[in-house]
Write a protein that holds these residues in place. Structure first.
Motif, PDB file in Angstrom:
ATOM      1  N   SER A   1       1.480  -0.466  -0.461  1.00 43.73           N
ATOM      2  CA  SER A   1       0.331  -0.068  -1.646  1.00 43.73           C
ATOM      3  C   SER A   1      -0.215   1.213  -1.515  1.00 43.73           C
ATOM      4  O   SER A   1      -1.301   2.022  -2.580  1.00 43.73           O
ATOM      5  CB  SER A   1      -1.212  -1.382  -1.430  1.00 43.73           C
TER       6      SER A   1
ATOM      7  N   LYS B   1      -1.768   3.256   1.162  1.00 43.94           N
ATOM      8  CA  LYS B   1      -2.424   3.335   2.461  1.00 43.94           C
ATOM      9  C   LYS B   1      -2.348   4.459   2.952  1.00 43.94           C
ATOM     10  O   LYS B   1      -2.802   5.534   3.229  1.00 43.94           O
ATOM     11  CB  LYS B   1      -2.253   2.139   3.320  1.00 43.94           C
TER      12      LYS B   1
ATOM     13  N   ALA C   1     -11.552   1.079   9.172  1.00 46.97           N
ATOM     14  CA  ALA C   1      -9.634  -0.091   8.910  1.00 46.97           C
ATOM     15  C   ALA C   1      -9.733   0.182   7.223  1.00 46.97           C
ATOM     16  O   ALA C   1     -10.298   0.594   6.793  1.00 46.97           O
ATOM     17  CB  ALA C   1      -9.804  -0.799   9.613  1.00 46.97           C
ATOM     18  N   VAL C   2      -7.919   0.478   8.077  1.00 47.93           N
ATOM     19  CA  VAL C   2      -7.322   0.895   5.915  1.00 47.93           C
ATOM     20  C   VAL C   2      -6.714  -0.348   5.538  1.00 47.93           C
ATOM     21  O   VAL C   2      -5.326  -0.509   6.899  1.00 47.93           O
ATOM     22  CB  VAL C   2      -6.894   1.591   5.526  1.00 47.93           C
ATOM     23  N   ILE C   3      -6.759  -1.237   5.046  1.00 43.93           N
ATOM     24  CA  ILE C   3      -5.692  -2.257   4.625  1.00 43.93           C
ATOM     25  C   ILE C   3      -5.306  -2.145   3.952  1.00 43.93           C
ATOM     26  O   ILE C   3      -5.491  -2.223   2.311  1.00 43.93           O
ATOM     27  CB  ILE C   3      -6.204  -3.302   5.623  1.00 43.93           C
ATOM     28  N   GLY C   4      -3.672  -3.224   3.833  1.00 42.05           N
ATOM     29  CA  GLY C   4      -2.642  -3.592   2.413  1.00 42.05           C
ATOM     30  C   GLY C   4      -1.596  -3.465   2.348  1.00 42.05           C
ATOM     31  O   GLY C   4      -1.136  -3.633   3.537  1.00 42.05           O
ATOM     32  N   PRO C   5      -0.792  -4.537   1.474  1.00 44.80           N
ATOM     33  CA  PRO C   5      -0.012  -4.416   1.775  1.00 44.80           C
ATOM     34  C   PRO C   5       1.597  -3.018   1.951  1.00 44.80           C
ATOM     35  O   PRO C   5       0.677  -2.104   1.349  1.00 44.80           O
ATOM     36  CB  PRO C   5       0.337  -5.845   0.194  1.00 44.80           C
TER      37      PRO C   5
END
Lengths: 184, 996
Positions: free
Chosen positions: B35, B37, B28-32
């Motif tokens: 950012s 993604k 999984a790639v997460i982030g605000p």
């Protein structure tokens, strides 16, 4: 001169021969494509129905070729019937239902022809929490066959992941990667 | 196959080199938001060959490259690599790890690489075809792709299905084949062109072929002779070749023999060498053994010293343990003594406690007896006492009540006074307000009447105004009606003027003649115009006259015959057609004198009924002098009968009875362009328009005047309205005032009423309170009497019992003291028991530790024994090793001697080998020389064979039939002459070809 003439005549025969061969190859190929597409399409349709029922907890969904006589060029219709609703065209569904239907279709395809890896960029954003968990369960089920790279904001999906990368922007305009490996 | 790694550098927001490691499973790639993604998924698509910049969320391709920030420079290129694990061979390539790289430079250059090798986009696409991976497939589902899957256009969905069904590969191949087919068609066309060109050139070739035949004959002759020569040469060469080969074989066998001998010597030498090596190895091993033994001895010695120190340690330890045991035993004795002491103390305590308990029991018995005696009387007194205290409590309570009643009474009175005051002030306020109200209402009525007056006059003025408005509207509507009528007339006038100008309605010749006359003054001289224009016909006779004159209406009137002649010529010259002319000087007519009969319907002779200038009298008489107009057909018939058909009769509807008796008649089509009335109508219209204009101006003036006259009225109305408005405002304020004062009055009245009610209520309350107070006072009296009685009784009794009470108190004091001491004994006893317990435990512990230590001492002894034994063993072992070292030393010496002998033998062998080498080299040089000779002869033979092939396409195998020459030199000469002749012919042939 005569030699040249003979040579050219021979060449012409060759070319004509090639053309007929090529025509035959194209015809064969088209026939092959037709058969394979028809077969695979029926499979996808069957799986789509199954996956749709599992994800939505009931209902019905079918894929249909718009023109049975021209299966290699025609469009494909999707008719769906979420549980407790009437059979309707895709366009009449709510945003979440549509996204979920598309996900069902994706899983149906992956079931038949698992691609080695699959990148999903926030496709589950429109789902509610319950459906996100169903989606995550399905992902897990398929992750044996297919490697998934999911870009997500949803907790349910993150929980299903084996590895999590975080992307931040500490410096303006520059992305930075943080690795957080989970289950080990 | 799975994705192992993604490496990015300079791709969009990933400025620094970034590596994402993937494992099978879910990543999984997460982030605000924002950012970067999605740039990861974009990069994958880019590497896999995405061409559309829009789908990578950019506007131009350079947007892919990191474009810099405030603190960072932009980069010159973007690079991305995908690393796949291909150990299962799913990708059709032979590597187990496949790296796909794509690079983009700011200059616009782009490149794809598979495992760092440059390649084309097509190669990358083909690599992933039908794996589901690919920019169009279902492996990369981006934001918005979901919508695409479900997009309106069902054709857009095909891509995904095709990728899934695995037919993309076929589709691409099919397209390629189609392209190839197209190319083939083009080639075919080109070849056909060339063929047709060649066909055109074939004819001239035939001519030269005859010459060629001759050439061929000569050539055949040459061939026969020359080949014989060739065969002779070949055989000669072959013989010398055979000789040389024989020599070569002899040399070769010699050489082989020598080489065999050399090999044998070499193998002997190798054997010696290996023996020497073996000996060296053994020497080394031996010396190693000595060395190792030394090491082992040292190790063993150190083991011995270790064992010895350990024995010493053990001895010390056992001594220490013994001392400790001694100490523990002493401590044990002390503890036992202490335990004895504690037991004695405990016994003492028990005795004391029993004594106190006995005393306590006695005292308690005594107390019980006394209290029994007192208790019955006391109970009675106690009852009285409680009664007394209850009574005093009640008394105080009642007195409090009286007090509250007093306070209440006072409050009531105060309130009453207040209310009285308020009532008087309210009444005075009421009076003043009423006076005020009267004043205001007077004022209000004045204003009201004034207002009514104004309203009435305003109404009058308004009605006047309305009337005026109506009148003005009437004027306006009149003006509009006139204006519209005028407009209609004007347009008709315009139309008529236009047609007159264009001479419409005339036949072509007349029309063009009239126009020409207007343009050319010379021509128009003496031309008076068309007949229709010079007469004026009253409207009611228009139809009749028109029918009567017919085509003559368009006759042209001229002054003289000369004028008519000129005009006729003009018509002819210009080919304009024909026209009739009526010259004034020549046309004469005779008017009818009398109409017989006296019919009512006869209107008159036509020439009398129309107006015209005197100048044209004769013409008019000529045309209409013998025509009578009547009202209808019946009259016409009668009149014509009465006059014996001597003139023409025409009705108002245009029906004609000719002198011949012929009757012409019927309907007349109404024409838009009426040439007869046109001039007149134009005049009439102009007149009417003028009249209308006058009417309009008149109406407008009247309207203006009227407006002026009513101005005063309007002004009056507006001023009145203004006045009314002002009065309305004051009226409203006054009314408001009046209402508020009335409200005020009613409020004050209400308030006064309420106050009066309250006053009444207060009076009642006051009376109640007084009554209550009286009742309470009586009750208090009763209570005090009762209490006095009871206190007397109590007093008596308490004096009687004073002594007994004191004794009881003493006893109670003693009992409590005794109880305290008993419990203190109990406590000290339990504490002693605890101490005993503790001592016992300590004794046990000490015993246990003593046992432990004794055991340890035993163990140490055992250990020492084993250690001593092992020391003995080691010392024996050392002795053995030393002996072994000694024997190995002598053996090394023997081996070394052996090695020296062997080395000498080796040297002699090497000398031998060198000698042999020289001999072989000489032989080989000889062979090479022969070889060179051999190849030269072979080359010569080949030359001849080649020449044969080039000239005649023959091989030596084919030429068995040809004869060898008898005289070699003569044959050679013949060959040369033939060649010369052929050369001439060839030149000629070359020229022919050039011509073609």
């Amino acid at each position: 001169m005569k030699e040249r003439y003979d040579f050219m005549s021979e060449q012409r025969l060759d070319l004509e021969d090639t053309m007929t061969k090529l025509r035959k190859v194209i015809a064969d190929m088209t026939q092959n494509m037709k058969e394979q597409f028809k077969e695979q399409f029926a499979l996808i349709n069957k799986n789509f129905q199954e996956v749709f029922r599992e994800l939505f907890g009931g209902g019905n969904a079918t894929l249909k070729l718009e023109d049975e006589n021209n299966i290699l060029e025609c469009g494909i219709d999707i008719n769906v019937q979420p549980p407790g609703k009437k059979l309707q065209n895709m366009m009449l569904l709510s945003g979440g239902e549509r996204a979920f239907t598309a996900i069902a279709l994706l899983f149906a395809i992956l079931k038949i022809n698992p691609s080695p890896f699959c990148v999903l960029d926030e496709i589950e954003a429109a789902l509610d929490d319950v459906n996100v968990y169903r989606f995550a369960d399905y992902l897990k089920k398929f992750s044996k066959e297919t490697q998934f790279l999911v870009i997500t904001h949803r907790k349910g999906t993150m929980e299903a992941a084996d590895t999590v990368y975080g992307v931040t922007m500490e410096e303006n305009g520059i992305s930075k990667l943080l690795s957080m490996k989970l289950r080990q | 196959m799975y994705l192992k790694r993604l490496e990015l550098q300079g791709f969009k927001s990933f400025a620094d080199k970034t590596v994402l490691e993937f494992m099978p499973g879910i990543t999984a790639v997460i982030g605000p938001n924002g950012s970067g993604k999605s740039n990861i998924s974009d990069s994958i698509r880019w590497i896999l060959g995405e061409q559309s910049i829009k789908s990578l969320r950019g506007s131009k391709f350079l947007d892919i490259i990191f474009s810099g920030t405030q603190n960072r420079k932009s980069l010159g290129f973007a690079e991305g690599s995908l690393v796949f694990d291909n150990s299962d061979g799913k990708l059709p390539i032979e590597y187990t790890e496949v790296t796909i790289t794509r690079k983009l430079y700011r200059s616009g250059e782009t490149g794809y690489y598979i495992n760092k090798v440059p390649c084309r986009l097509k190669d990358v696409l083909e690599l992933f075809m039908d794996t589901g991976i690919g920019k169009d497939g279902y492996s990369i589902i981006g934001q918005g792709k979901i919508d695409e899957i479900l997009s309106n256009k069902s054709e857009d969905r095909r891509n995904i299905f095709e990728e899934a069904a695995g037919i993309v590969k076929y589709r691409v191949r099919k397209q390629e084949s189609e392209k190839k087919l197209e190319r083939t068609k083009l080639n075919l066309l080109r070849i056909n062109d060339i063929l047709s060109e060649i066909e055109a050139n074939i004819e001239p070739l035939k001519q030269s072929s005859e010459k060629a035949k001759k050439y061929l004959n000569l050539r055949e002759e040459l061939k026969n002779i020359e080949i014989g020569l060739f065969i002779y040469n070949i055989e000669k060469y072959k013989q010398s070749l055979e000789e040389i080969v024989k020599d070569e074989e002899i040399y070769k066998s010699q050489c082989n023999e020598e080489e065999g001998r050399l090999e044998r010597v070499k193998s002997l030498k190798e054997e010696l060498k290996s023996q020497i090596d073996e000996i060296t190895v053994r020497i080394e091993e031996m010396s190693n053994i000595g060395f190792e033994s030394q090491k082992e001895i040292e190790m063993l010695n150190s083991d011995i010293s270790v064992a010895k120190t350990r024995i010493e340690n053990n001895n010390e330890n056992s001594k220490r343990y013994e001392k400790e045991i001694e100490e523990s035993k002493e401590k044990l004795n002390d503890l036992n003594e202490e335990l004895e002491q504690k037991k004695e103390k405990k016994d003492n305590l028990k005795e004391n406690k029993e004594k106190f308990q006995k005393e306590l029991e006695e005292k308690e018995e005594e107390l019980r007896k006394i209290t029994e005696k007192l208790s019955s009387k006391e109970l009675e007194i106690e009852g009285y006492k409680t009664k007394v205290s209850q009574n005093t409590d009640k008394k105080y309570e009642l007195q409090g009540d009286i007090h509250t009643e007093d306070i209440n009474f006072e409050n009531y009175e105060k309130r009453e006074r207040q209310i009285q005051n308020e009532i008087t002030t309210n009444i005075s306020e009421l009076d003043s307000t009423r006076l005020q109200k009267e004043d205001i209402s007077k004022e209000f009525y004045e204003i009201d009447s004034k207002r009514n007056k104004i309203v009435k006059s305003l109404e009058e003025i308004n009605s006047k105004k309305e009337e005026a408005d109506k009148k003005i509207k009437l004027y306006e509507s009149n003006i509009i009606a006139y204006q519209s009528e005028k407009r209609i007339k004007e347009s008709r006038l315009k139309f008529l003027i236009e047609t007159e100008k264009e001479k419409e309605g005339y036949i072509k010749s007349v029309k063009s003649l009239l126009k020409d006359c207007e343009n050319i003054k010379e021509l128009g001289k003496g031309m008076n115009g068309v007949l229709a224009n010079i007469i004026e016909v009253p409207e009611k006779y228009q139809t009749a006259i028109e029918m009567c004159l017919g085509a003559s209406l368009q006759n042209i009137v001229t002054e003289t015959e000369e004028d008519a002649k000129r005009l006729v010529e003009h018509l002819r010259k210009n080919n304009l057609g024909r026209a009739s002319f009526l010259p004034i000087t020549s046309v004469k007519g005779k008017k009818l004198d009398k109409i017989k009969g006296n019919e009512k319907g006869v209107i008159g002779i036509a020439s009398d009924l129309i107006k015209y200038s005197k100048k044209y009298e004769q013409i008019i008489i000529n045309l209409l002098g013998r025509t009578v107009i009547v009202d209808n057909m019946d009259t016409a018939i009668k009149v014509s009968k009465q006059n014996n058909y001597t003139f023409r009769i025409i009705t108002l509807e245009g029906d004609i009875i000719n002198p011949s008796g012929a009757i012409t008649g019927g309907s007349v089509t109404k024409k838009t362009v009426n040439i007869l009335g046109r001039g007149k109508e134009i005049e009439k219209l102009q007149k009417e328009i003028k009249a209308l204009e006058e009417k309009i101006t008149k109406q407008e003036e009247e309207k203006k005047e009227f407006e002026k006259s009513i101005e005063d009225i309007l002004e009056g109305a507006s001023s009145l309205e203004k006045e009314l408005q002002e009065i309305d405002i004051t009226y409203a304020t006054e009314k408001q005032k009046l209402v508020s004062i009335e409200e005020n009055i009613s409020k004050i009245e209400q308030r006064v009423n309420k106050l009066k009610e309250e006053k009444e209520h207060l009076k009642q309350e006051k009376e109640n309170s007084l009554e209550n107070k009286e009742k309470i006072k009586e009750e208090i009296q009763k209570l005090t009497e009762e209490t006095e009685k009871l206190t007397n009784i109590i007093q008596e009794f308490s004096e009687l019992n004073k002594d007994d009470q004191k004794y009881i108190d003493d006893l109670n004091f003693d009992i409590t003291n005794l109880k305290i001491s008993v419990t203190s004994f109990d406590e000290s006893e339990s504490s002693i028991e605890e101490i005993e317990e503790r001592i016992k435990k300590e004794v046990e512990n000490t015993n246990r530790s003593i046992e432990n230590k004794e055991r340890q001492i035993e163990e140490i002894k055992q250990d020492n024994i084993t250690l001593n034994e092992s020391i003995k063993d080691i010392e024996e072992k050392i002795k053995e090793i030393k002996e072994e070292v000694k024997t190995s030393g002598s053996k090394i010496e023997e081996l070394k001697q052996d090695r020296i002998n062997k080395n000498e033998m080796l040297n002699t062998k090497e000398q031998e080998i060198n000698d042999k080498f020289k001999v072989i080299e000489d032989l080989k040089a000889q062979i090479v020389k022969i070889d060179v000779k051999k190849t030269k002869i072979e080359d010569d033979i080949n030359d001849i064979i080649n020449k044969m092939w080039e000239e005649y396409e023959l091989t030596p195998n084919n030429v068995v039939d040809y004869k060898k020459p008898e005289n070699v030199s003569a044959t050679q000469k013949k060959v040369n002459s033939l060649r010369k002749e052929l050369k001439e012919l060839r030149k000629c042939k070359y020229r022919c070809n050039r011509r073609i």
